[in-house]
Write an enzyme that holds these catalytic residues in place. Structure first.
Site, short mmCIF file in Angstrom:
data_model
loop_
_atom_site.label_atom_id
_atom_site.label_comp_id
_atom_site.label_asym_id
_atom_site.label_seq_id
_atom_site.Cartn_x
_atom_site.Cartn_y
_atom_site.Cartn_z
N CYS A 4 0.82 -1.20 0.00
CA CYS A 4 0.00 0.00 0.00
C CYS A 4 0.87 1.27 0.00
O CYS A 4 1.71 1.46 0.88
CB CYS A 4 -0.92 -0.03 1.22
SG CYS A 4 -1.83 1.51 1.45
N HIS A 46 -4.29 0.38 8.34
CA HIS A 46 -4.74 0.19 6.97
C HIS A 46 -6.19 -0.27 6.95
O HIS A 46 -6.51 -1.38 7.35
CB HIS A 46 -3.86 -0.83 6.23
CG HIS A 46 -4.29 -1.03 4.81
ND1 HIS A 46 -3.82 -0.27 3.78
CD2 HIS A 46 -5.21 -1.87 4.27
CE1 HIS A 46 -4.41 -0.63 2.66
NE2 HIS A 46 -5.26 -1.61 2.93
N ASN A 86 -13.46 9.34 -1.54
CA ASN A 86 -13.79 8.54 -2.71
C ASN A 86 -13.74 7.07 -2.31
O ASN A 86 -12.77 6.64 -1.67
CB ASN A 86 -12.79 8.80 -3.84
CG ASN A 86 -12.83 10.25 -4.32
OD1 ASN A 86 -13.89 10.86 -4.35
ND2 ASN A 86 -11.68 10.79 -4.66
N GLY A 92 -14.18 6.71 -7.71
CA GLY A 92 -12.93 7.29 -8.21
C GLY A 92 -11.76 7.13 -7.26
O GLY A 92 -10.78 7.87 -7.34
N HIS A 99 -8.88 7.43 3.05
CA HIS A 99 -8.35 8.78 3.27
C HIS A 99 -9.43 9.80 2.99
O HIS A 99 -10.34 9.58 2.18
CB HIS A 99 -7.12 9.04 2.40
CG HIS A 99 -7.34 8.82 0.94
ND1 HIS A 99 -7.32 7.57 0.36
CD2 HIS A 99 -7.61 9.69 -0.06
CE1 HIS A 99 -7.56 7.68 -0.93
NE2 HIS A 99 -7.74 8.96 -1.22
#
Ligand code: 5GP
Ligand code: ZN
Length: 113
Positions: A4, A46, A86, A92, A99
């Site tokens: 990531c 995460h 998003n 998107g 986040h």
């Protein structure tokens, strides 16, 4: 192995322009800013996306929004700002680590979609 991008930024393996950090949250300037202030605010843990928020991790979302209030004040966003998340393909989302985009520093366009 964790591939990531944002986990690597949090770990300092990839450089970022940090604007805020605490035990739970990390925030840094977006590499491709869409407004004079464009900060990405994320939980250090995460979580891939908004549809993976549940009772085990939702407190981290609150921590993100506590940080957003502090960052907005520090960035001088007295006249308001926008927070965007998003989620997934149709939303998107390009980086699969939850986040929030903190956008401000100008009058933002009215449209949402
Ligand atoms: P998303 O499209 O997933 O909601 O947002 C991802 C954001 O991460 C985009 O606004 C993009 O500009 C930003 N971004 C992608 N890679 C990097 C990077 O390596 N560093 C920084 N600072 N921002 C990045
Ligand atoms: Zn991650």
């Amino acid at each position: 192995m964790n591939d990531c991008l944002f986990c690597k930024i949090i770990a300092g393996e990839i450089p970022s322009t940090k604007v805020y950090e605490d035990e739970y949250v990390y925030a840094f300037r977006d590499i491709n800013p869409q407004a004079p202030v464009h900060v990405l605010v994320l939980p250090k843990e995460h979580i891939c996306c908004a549809d993976k928020i549940d009772e085990s991790n939702s407190a981290l979302v609150g921590k993100c929004f506590e940080a957003i209030a502090k960052i907005a004040a520090a960035e001088g966003l007295k006249n308001g700002y926008r927070v965007v998340n998003n989620c997934g393909e149709d939303g998107g989302q390009t980086v699969r680590h939850l986040h929030f985009h903190l956008l401000g520093g100008k009058k933002l366009p009215e449209g949402m979609a």
